[in-house]
Design a protein around this motif. Sequence first.
Motif, PDB file in Angstrom:
ATOM      1  N   TYR A  13     118.187 156.644 107.357  1.00 36.29           N
ATOM      2  CA  TYR A  13     117.618 155.657 108.287  1.00 36.29           C
ATOM      3  C   TYR A  13     117.269 154.346 107.583  1.00 36.29           C
ATOM      4  O   TYR A  13     116.822 153.398 108.222  1.00 36.29           O
ATOM      5  N   GLY A  14     117.458 154.311 106.265  1.00 35.94           N
ATOM      6  CA  GLY A  14     117.222 153.086 105.517  1.00 35.94           C
ATOM      7  C   GLY A  14     115.759 152.694 105.415  1.00 35.94           C
ATOM      8  O   GLY A  14     115.438 151.506 105.318  1.00 35.94           O
ATOM      9  N   LEU A  15     114.841 153.685 105.413  1.00 31.21           N
ATOM     10  CA  LEU A  15     113.419 153.377 105.326  1.00 31.21           C
ATOM     11  C   LEU A  15     113.055 152.992 103.894  1.00 31.21           C
ATOM     12  O   LEU A  15     113.134 153.805 102.979  1.00 31.21           O
ATOM     13  N   ALA A  16     112.618 151.744 103.720  1.00 31.88           N
ATOM     14  CA  ALA A  16     112.244 151.251 102.387  1.00 31.88           C
ATOM     15  C   ALA A  16     110.740 151.181 102.190  1.00 31.88           C
ATOM     16  O   ALA A  16     110.281 150.936 101.073  1.00 31.88           O
ATOM     17  N   ASP A  17     109.959 151.378 103.248  1.00 25.08           N
ATOM     18  CA  ASP A  17     108.496 151.296 103.173  1.00 25.08           C
ATOM     19  C   ASP A  17     107.976 152.462 102.330  1.00 25.08           C
ATOM     20  O   ASP A  17     107.946 153.605 102.786  1.00 25.08           O
ATOM     21  N   ARG A  18     107.565 152.175 101.092  1.00 22.71           N
ATOM     22  CA  ARG A  18     107.188 153.240 100.165  1.00 22.71           C
ATOM     23  C   ARG A  18     105.999 154.040 100.665  1.00 22.71           C
ATOM     24  O   ARG A  18     105.986 155.268 100.575  1.00 22.71           O
ATOM     25  N   GLN A  19     104.981 153.356 101.197  1.00 17.48           N
ATOM     26  CA  GLN A  19     103.784 154.064 101.645  1.00 17.48           C
ATOM     27  C   GLN A  19     104.081 154.988 102.808  1.00 17.48           C
ATOM     28  O   GLN A  19     103.574 156.115 102.873  1.00 17.48           O
ATOM     29  N   LEU A  20     104.894 154.531 103.750  1.00 20.41           N
ATOM     30  CA  LEU A  20     105.239 155.382 104.887  1.00 20.41           C
ATOM     31  C   LEU A  20     106.090 156.556 104.438  1.00 20.41           C
ATOM     32  O   LEU A  20     105.919 157.682 104.919  1.00 20.41           O
ATOM     33  N   ARG A  21     106.999 156.329 103.489  1.00 23.04           N
ATOM     34  CA  ARG A  21     107.800 157.429 102.951  1.00 23.04           C
ATOM     35  C   ARG A  21     106.888 158.488 102.343  1.00 23.04           C
ATOM     36  O   ARG A  21     107.078 159.697 102.571  1.00 23.04           O
ATOM     37  N   GLU A  22     105.905 158.049 101.551  1.00 23.50           N
ATOM     38  CA  GLU A  22     104.999 158.991 100.905  1.00 23.50           C
ATOM     39  C   GLU A  22     104.216 159.808 101.928  1.00 23.50           C
ATOM     40  O   GLU A  22     104.067 161.022 101.791  1.00 23.50           O
ATOM     41  N   LEU A  23     103.713 159.133 102.969  1.00 19.10           N
ATOM     42  CA  LEU A  23     102.941 159.825 103.984  1.00 19.10           C
ATOM     43  C   LEU A  23     103.792 160.875 104.691  1.00 19.10           C
ATOM     44  O   LEU A  23     103.355 162.016 104.888  1.00 19.10           O
ATOM     45  N   LEU A  24     105.005 160.520 105.058  1.00 16.95           N
ATOM     46  CA  LEU A  24     105.874 161.462 105.761  1.00 16.95           C
ATOM     47  C   LEU A  24     106.257 162.634 104.864  1.00 16.95           C
ATOM     48  O   LEU A  24     106.363 163.778 105.326  1.00 16.95           O
TER      49      LEU A  24
END
Length: 286
Positions: free
Chosen positions: A63-74
């Motif tokens: 999905y091309g998610l680059a948001d590091r904080q959101l990646r960590e939370l998920l």
Amino acid sequence: MQHGPAVRRRKLGAELRSLRTSAGLTSGEAARLVGWHQSKVSRIETGTSGVKPADVRLLLDAYGLADRQLRELLLVLAGSDDSGGRHHWWHAYRGVLPPTYRDFISLESQASAMRTLETTVVPGLLQTPEYARAVTEAALEGASQERLDTLVEVRLARQDVLRTEPPLELAAVLDEAVLRREVGGPGVMTRQLNRLVEAARLPHVRLQILPFTAGAHIGVTGPFVIFSFSRTSDLDVVVLDHLTSSLYLERKEDLRVYSEAFNSLSVHALSPEESLDFIAGTAAGA
């Protein structure tokens, strides 16, 4: 009644579905990108099946998610221990802690903010060791000293969320009864009240007292906790504790009602500055 893991599965699935939609992909196209059957993507998005952190990484990359904080939370919601968030230290106590308590600690460790109403005892994150032992002994009559020692150890370990960087933002409204109820004897109570004074001065802790003079209020129905997550409000959850289980409320309507209730309690409570003086005065007269 929903338990923590089920709540997190659905919230994780909903967020992954939102990210897929934002990426302009159908569930079938997403499945082909990661080499799965479409049914697997659908099960993950509806929360009907668990998902491994490695699979979440595949989807986030697709999905091309680059948001590091959101990646960590998920990834933490998926159960990852190495996502950069707070490690799952409570796993070492699996043989002692009931699943509902582990679920609560998991949410507490992942949240960015916590709002709580307490009507009976000091919140666990603000308890002194002596007070924590007295409360635990009262709640578990007949428990062995070894088990009591372990549970107090866990209670104190939970408090690290207030010392990590960034720390958990804690907003607590305490009924005056919390200050007046003598737990563990006068000395224990005086030291606990002084601990509250120290905590109230921390920049990330907002402590308010709801005095008896406020009369009946919306909080008379019982204590509650609202966990919030910095990257998305869709992951927020309300937790209601019962004697043998916990109830997790995740619907937007429930979150709105409890958020409004907490705001109302904050308005009727003493200001943080007045509360600090009130606690200090109670400690001096204890």
